[in-house]
Design a protein around this motif. Structure first.
Motif, short mmCIF file in Angstrom:
data_model
loop_
_atom_site.label_atom_id
_atom_site.label_comp_id
_atom_site.label_asym_id
_atom_site.label_seq_id
_atom_site.Cartn_x
_atom_site.Cartn_y
_atom_site.Cartn_z
N GLN A 132 0.86 -1.18 0.00
CA GLN A 132 0.00 0.00 0.00
C GLN A 132 0.89 1.23 0.00
O GLN A 132 2.12 1.14 0.07
CB GLN A 132 -0.89 -0.01 1.24
N LYS A 133 0.25 2.40 -0.06
CA LYS A 133 1.03 3.63 -0.12
C LYS A 133 1.80 3.89 1.17
O LYS A 133 2.90 4.44 1.15
CB LYS A 133 0.12 4.82 -0.45
N ASN A 159 0.71 -14.29 -6.66
CA ASN A 159 -0.47 -13.43 -6.82
C ASN A 159 -0.23 -12.20 -5.95
O ASN A 159 0.00 -12.34 -4.74
CB ASN A 159 -1.72 -14.19 -6.37
N ILE A 160 -0.22 -11.02 -6.55
CA ILE A 160 0.02 -9.82 -5.75
C ILE A 160 -1.26 -9.37 -5.08
O ILE A 160 -2.37 -9.61 -5.56
CB ILE A 160 0.62 -8.66 -6.58
N SER A 161 -1.09 -8.72 -3.94
CA SER A 161 -2.22 -8.16 -3.20
C SER A 161 -1.95 -6.67 -3.02
O SER A 161 -0.88 -6.30 -2.51
CB SER A 161 -2.37 -8.85 -1.84
N VAL A 162 -2.87 -5.84 -3.45
CA VAL A 162 -2.68 -4.39 -3.35
C VAL A 162 -3.87 -3.76 -2.66
O VAL A 162 -4.99 -4.23 -2.73
CB VAL A 162 -2.47 -3.74 -4.74
N GLY A 163 -3.61 -2.64 -2.00
CA GLY A 163 -4.66 -1.89 -1.31
C GLY A 163 -4.16 -0.49 -1.04
O GLY A 163 -3.03 -0.15 -1.38
N TYR A 164 -4.93 0.39 -0.44
CA TYR A 164 -6.27 0.06 0.00
C TYR A 164 -7.31 0.98 -0.67
O TYR A 164 -8.48 0.91 -0.42
CB TYR A 164 -6.37 0.19 1.54
N ASP A 165 -6.80 1.88 -1.53
CA ASP A 165 -7.70 2.72 -2.31
C ASP A 165 -7.08 2.96 -3.67
O ASP A 165 -5.89 2.75 -3.90
CB ASP A 165 -8.00 4.03 -1.57
N PRO A 182 3.03 6.45 -7.90
CA PRO A 182 4.16 5.87 -8.65
C PRO A 182 4.76 4.63 -7.99
O PRO A 182 5.06 3.65 -8.67
CB PRO A 182 5.16 7.02 -8.71
N LYS A 183 4.96 4.66 -6.66
CA LYS A 183 5.66 3.50 -6.07
C LYS A 183 4.82 2.23 -6.14
O LYS A 183 5.37 1.14 -6.34
CB LYS A 183 6.09 3.80 -4.64
N VAL A 184 3.49 2.34 -5.97
CA VAL A 184 2.65 1.15 -6.08
C VAL A 184 2.46 0.78 -7.55
O VAL A 184 2.48 -0.41 -7.92
CB VAL A 184 1.29 1.36 -5.38
N ASP A 185 2.30 1.78 -8.40
CA ASP A 185 2.16 1.51 -9.82
C ASP A 185 3.41 0.84 -10.38
O ASP A 185 3.32 -0.12 -11.17
CB ASP A 185 1.90 2.84 -10.57
N ASN A 186 4.58 1.33 -9.97
CA ASN A 186 5.83 0.70 -10.41
C ASN A 186 5.93 -0.74 -9.91
O ASN A 186 6.45 -1.62 -10.60
CB ASN A 186 7.03 1.51 -9.91
N PHE A 187 5.44 -0.96 -8.70
CA PHE A 187 5.42 -2.31 -8.13
C PHE A 187 4.59 -3.23 -9.02
O PHE A 187 5.04 -4.33 -9.39
CB PHE A 187 4.85 -2.28 -6.71
N ILE A 188 3.38 -2.81 -9.36
CA ILE A 188 2.50 -3.64 -10.18
C ILE A 188 3.14 -3.91 -11.54
O ILE A 188 3.21 -5.05 -12.01
CB ILE A 188 1.13 -2.96 -10.36
N ASN A 189 3.63 -2.84 -12.17
CA ASN A 189 4.25 -3.00 -13.50
C ASN A 189 5.47 -3.91 -13.43
O ASN A 189 5.69 -4.76 -14.30
CB ASN A 189 4.65 -1.64 -14.06
N GLY A 190 6.27 -3.74 -12.37
CA GLY A 190 7.46 -4.56 -12.24
C GLY A 190 7.14 -6.02 -12.00
O GLY A 190 7.84 -6.91 -12.50
N MET A 191 6.06 -6.28 -11.28
CA MET A 191 5.68 -7.68 -11.04
C MET A 191 5.13 -8.31 -12.32
O MET A 191 5.20 -9.53 -12.49
CB MET A 191 4.64 -7.76 -9.91
N MET A 192 4.59 -7.49 -13.20
CA MET A 192 4.11 -8.00 -14.48
C MET A 192 5.26 -8.20 -15.47
O MET A 192 5.21 -9.10 -16.32
CB MET A 192 3.07 -7.05 -15.06
N ASP A 193 6.28 -7.37 -15.36
CA ASP A 193 7.47 -7.52 -16.21
C ASP A 193 8.67 -6.95 -15.46
O ASP A 193 8.89 -5.74 -15.44
CB ASP A 193 7.28 -6.80 -17.54
N ALA A 194 9.44 -7.83 -14.85
CA ALA A 194 10.55 -7.40 -14.00
C ALA A 194 11.88 -7.33 -14.74
O ALA A 194 12.92 -7.07 -14.13
CB ALA A 194 10.68 -8.38 -12.82
N SER A 195 11.86 -7.54 -16.03
CA SER A 195 13.10 -7.73 -16.79
C SER A 195 14.08 -6.57 -16.66
O SER A 195 15.30 -6.77 -16.71
CB SER A 195 12.79 -7.99 -18.26
N GLU A 196 13.59 -5.34 -16.51
CA GLU A 196 14.48 -4.17 -16.48
C GLU A 196 14.76 -3.68 -15.07
O GLU A 196 15.37 -2.63 -14.91
CB GLU A 196 13.87 -3.04 -17.32
#
Length: 994
Positions: free
Chosen positions: A84-85, A149-155, A162-176
């Motif tokens: 979470q944030k 399976n990632i778990s994200v919250g809470y709003d 950015p930090k949570v969005d980057n987390f989600i994007n990185g878990m979907m593609d961590a190559s870079e």
């Protein structure tokens, strides 16, 4: 650093895995591996899944080593800890510690990650790579047989930061990402360290860590916000999505009734969250829209049942005002939510599940079509991650079928059965305190709680093992070392040992009493002829009273070569057990077998002889006298009108007449102890009696009777009338004042207050079972000093009275109690008389391999058979290592001995190890601690040590004293065994050092 976890670098993780496996044959302390069949798998989200289970988003998915330990034991679906944030130090500062207590049902203050979002991301990538490696290197399954399976919250606003969005994007593609590159680079450079993991396996590792997400929202989150979050993750991120649902969907009345009916009426909560949370009428249409949206994007959608359940802190369970309930009490609520939604969607809504699953129900839940299933509470208990193996094996099926929906009928059956499921119904009595009063030692802390709790410290694990091997004679001889009454204690001992049994944290206590009786019944005839006394002593002792204390004293003394005679005024030896306790509790022949054991050693018994004058015994040549006169003076029930029969008088008449008594149709027994249960059960067996009521001033939870005795009374048809105080008895009626419970005292027992409201109960016979006292006049007439309770004043060590050579034991010495305490008294008196200890220590004959083979294995208890579930805690305990999610308590082999060290940098002070340590201690604070740095040591109050990097110097703090030790050298200020431990870690467990 106290409660701050320090992530372990990937290279250190891999080095530990390889070294520990080579030296210990274990993986982060997990001793057994689950090996999946690579050719059998399920499919979800378009990916393979070898087992449908794994750890829930909680303490078991916060660090890479946790994920690795879970996978090794059989977990394959990992719901990663929610991000979470608010994160890192900011979040940790808001979490009160300790934050977990899982003794029975589980409670927590907070389970969100206390790492930063970036640190959490790094842990998950390290875990991803590690699982890819060990799946191949150790043949644990296919490298693509598990899912994150990632778990994200809470709003939604927080998720878009950015930090949570980057987390989600990185878990979907961590190559870079830097951590992905770091892990891959390490493996490329160190491929030579692996035997089976190859360059091709490394190249096959993909950076698309997840393609699914679980939405976790706070209580009170509006339905529009929940839908917006899920829609965003489906449409903008293209993720298969689960939405967590709360038990509050049931409504306050339904949840309250369900918990109350299953014995959880003490769990406090209001209707606040039920009013503020998502309502069922809003949930169904919202879920329908989200299902349609996901389908339009060729994605899967479902719900996660359930989030934890918020309840009030009422008894200082945790240092917070509100806590979150999970485990066995959440199971019925979660099932009900699943049933309701499955009805509404005709079984077409996919359900992921977390809410009290364990070995006993996992196959039923998964069999209904509900999976993946994630767990937390069961693996927070002894056995820990190891419990995954048994669950995974239970789910192995010859045929793997694709998910086709929920079997609503099977789910309906589960819901109907749960109210009477012994694994989820709360026992009537509160859990006993299973801890010793001792503080945990730094070394050699393994301890059998059963032995420690037993008043005579019987070698319980030893004779239990022998019984299960069919070595009954050996087992009985072990028992007789300290317990001369195996039949009496085998039938009716209150077995406080079982209350303390570690197995209670698995399913139920080992049936120790039954094992004792099995040994006695099978070996009595062969052992009796072998009994004999040691060298004869020129000592003659008289024992006054032929009850348990007297018989026990006779056995001990006769075996020691003392000329001992027992005198009793009745015609049968056995005291209360023979003359008062009903035959349905213990056969008369078995009581006399205990007498025969003493006779075989040379003891003499004289019946029908009352002793009033101790001096007369001395005149007959007795050197010592032991008074074992019991407690037979009745305590009357004070009534405004009418009179009650004394419980012991009733039981004696019941036994003499074989139950042929005239009690009328309605009998009321006043009291709540074990004797009251005997009276009530006996009254039910009297011809003409239709109803037996047991009246008690508190409720059943606070009755002093043992759970077993109470349940047997209920099974016999005894009806409980609680929260009443008898006032008068006349005209076939007992008039009682109604009571209310007051506030709990320091022990947790609630006070009681009478009200002005009266209640009338039909009553033809009233029996009072409110205790017995001692005949003080017997003592005073013989010149023995007594106290205000009419008990003799005794030497606290020898139990000698003020009259030299005269001792007292049993109920008559300390007040009415239980058989095994009478034995303990007699043993102490006899030791004083013969001037040495009685009974040799008999250590369990077992091995590490045997003990570890059944750790983490839950079993149904087989009735009437020898119980083979003993964990041999006197040989290995290690509860604290198993229950720590982070693996922060570790076993170290120091010259063949098992020692426990607390590793500071892995710990976040959740407190779970304190719950399960058999000592009155918290291992995370009270065991010797290994620190990663001098700064961490300064930041902690724990005793422990830090090995200075790049040197052999060790800074040590013991009992508040600081000193410097050098590896391999002697130090006059440091106990040599502490030095051995430190040297062992430096030389053989280097992987523990950061």
């Amino acid at each position: 650093m106290g409660d701050i976890m320090t992530p372990i670098p990937f290279d250190r993780i891999m080095e530990r895995l390889l070294e520990e496996m080579e030296k210990e044959g274990s993986c982060y302390g997990v001793k057994k591996a689950y090996k999946a069949d690579k050719n059998k798998f399920y499919t979800i989200f378009g990916r393979k899944l070898e087992t449908q289970i794994g750890p829930a988003a909680g303490p078991h998915t916060q660090l890479a080593q946790n994920i690795i330990a879970g996978y090794y034991a059989g977990a394959r679906f990992f719901e990663l800890k929610t991000v979470q944030k608010m994160d890192g130090r900011e979040l940790a500062a808001c979490v009160a510690k300790p934050c977990i207590t899982a003794e029975d049902e589980c409670y927590n203050c907070e389970w969100s990650t206390e790492l930063t979002v970036q640190e959490a991301f790094d842990e998950y990538i390290k875990g991803w790579f590690a699982l890819k490696v060990i799946s191949k290197e150790w043949d644990l399954g296919g490298s693509d047989g598990f899912q994150f399976n990632i778990s994200v919250g809470y709003d939604l606003a927080g998720i878009k930061l950015p930090k949570v969005d980057n987390f989600i994007n990185g878990m979907m593609d961590a190559s870079e990402t830097p951590i992905y590159k770091e892990c891959k680079e390490y493996l490329e450079k160190n491929l030579s360290k692996f035997k089976k993991f190859t360059k091709a396996d490394l190249d096959a590792i993909t950076p698309d860590i997840v393609n699914s997400v679980t939405v976790s929202t706070l209580h009170g989150c509006p339905p529009q916000e929940i839908e917006a979050i899920a829609s965003y993750l489906i449409t903008e991120k293209g993720l298969n999505t689960f939405v967590k649902c709360n038990p509050t969907l049931l409504g306050y009345e339904v949840a309250r009734e369900m918990l109350d009916s299953m014995g959880y009426d003490y769990i406090a909560f209001t209707d606040l969250h039920f009013k503020e949370d998502l309502q069922y009428s809003d949930a169904v249409p919202m879920l329908e829209r989200l299902m349609a949206l996901a389908s339009s994007k060729n994605l899967e959608f479902g719900v996660k049942i359930t989030n934890t359940f918020p309840v009030d802190v009422k008894n200082n369970e945790l240092p917070s005002q509100e806590m979150y309930m999970s485990g066995k009490s959440l199971y019925p609520l979660s099932l009900l939510v699943a049933r309701n939604l499955s009805r509404s969607f005709n079984g077409k809504l996919r359900i992921a599940y977390s809410g009290g699953c364990d070995y006993f129900n996992i196959d039923k839940v998964v069999g209904s079509g509900i999976w993946p299933v994630t767990v937390a509470t069961t693996i927070l208990k002894p056995g820990g991650y190891q419990r995954f193996i048994e669950m995974s094996e239970k789910l192995e099926k010859p045929e793997i079928k694709a998910w086709s929906g929920i079997d609503v009928e099977a789910l309906e059956k589960l819901v109907s059965e749960v109210r009477s499921d012994k694994h989820h119904v709360k026992p009537v009595k509160p859990l006993p305190n299973r801890k010793s009063s001792k503080k945990v030692p730094y070394l050699d802390c393994y301890m059998a709680p059963c032995v420690n709790r037993c008043p005579i410290n019987q070698d319980i694990t030893t004779y239990g093992i022998l019984v299960n091997e069919g070595k009954y004679e050996d087992a009985l001889n072990v028992i007789l070392e300290k317990n001369p009454l195996p039949f009496m204690t085998g039938h009716i001992c209150t077995h406080t040992c079982q209350s303390a049994c570690t197995r209670n944290h698995y399913e139920e206590d080992v049936q120790i009493r039954r094992n004792k009786l099995i040994a006695a019944q099978n070996a009595f005839e062969k052992v009796v002829p072998t009994l004999k006394s040691t060298d004869k002593k020129n000592l003659k002792v008289a024992v006054v009273g032929g009850g348990p204390a007297g018989i026990a004293a006779a056995f001990f003394l006769a075996r020691e070569g003392v000329d001992v005679t027992v005198f009793d005024e009745r015609d049968t030896m056995g005291g209360v057990v023979a003359n008062i306790i009903p035959g349905f509790r213990i056969p008369a022949d078995d009581i006399q077998r205990d007498v025969e054991l003493a006779k075989a050693c040379g003891a003499k018994f004289v019946t029908n002889k009352r002793i009033d004058d101790i001096n007369a015994l001395k005149a007959e040549g007795f050197d010592k006298v032991i008074l074992a006169i019991g407690a037979h003076k009745e305590l009357p029930l004070e009534l405004e009108e009418g009179k009650a029969i004394n419980a012991l008088h009733f039981l004696e008449d019941f036994k003499k007449t074989e139950g042929k008594m005239d009690l009328g149709e309605n009998v009321i027994v006043v009291g709540g102890g074990n004797t009251a249960m005997d009276v009530a059960r006996a009254a039910k067996r009297v011809p003409g009696v239709k109803n037996v009521y047991l009246a008690y001033r508190r409720n059943a939870r606070y009755m002093p009777a043992d759970e077993e005795e109470l349940n047997e009374a209920i099974e016999d048809g005894v009806e409980f009338v609680t929260l009443v105080s008898p006032k008068s008895f006349k005209g076939g009626k007992l008039v009682c004042a109604k009571n209310v419970l007051g506030e709990p005292d320091a022990s947790g027992r609630r006070g009681v207050k009478e009200t002005d409201e009266l209640v009338e109960l039909p009553c033809d016979t009233l029996i009072a079972s409110i205790g017995e006292s001692v005949r003080g006049d017997f003592y005073t007439s013989n010149g023995i000093e007594i106290d205000k309770k009419n008990l003799p004043v005794l030497n606290p060590v020898t139990l000698e009275t003020n009259v030299k050579g005269v001792y007292a034991a049993g109920d008559g010495a300390k007040g009415a109690s239980v058989i095994v305490k009478a034995i303990a008294d007699s043993k102490r008196v006899c030791e004083a008389i013969v001037n040495h200890a009685i009974g040799e220590l008999k250590i369990s004959d077992t091995t590490d391999e045997k003990v570890y083979s059944y750790r983490g294995i839950l079993e149904e208890v087989e009735e009437k058979k020898a119980d083979n579930r003993c964990l041999a805690c006197d040989y290995i305990c290690e509860n604290c290592t198993e229950v720590c999610p982070n693996r922060a308590n570790v076993y170290v082999n120091v010259k063949g001995s098992h020692q426990i060290v607390h590793v500071d940098y892995m710990c976040n002070e959740c407190g779970n190890c304190e719950t399960f340590c058999p000592y009155a201690s918290a291992p995370y604070k009270d065991k010797l601690t290994l620190f990663a740095s001098e700064a961490d040591m300064l930041d902690s109050e724990n005793d422990g040590f830090v090995i200075v990097k790049g040197s052999k110097d060790v800074k040590v703090r013991i009992d508040g004293q600081n000193l410097v030790y050098r590896i391999g050298e002697s130090n006059d200020k440091l106990n040599y065994r502490y030095a051995e431990l430190i040297d062992t870690i430096y030389n053989e467990y280097e992987y523990l050092l950061l």
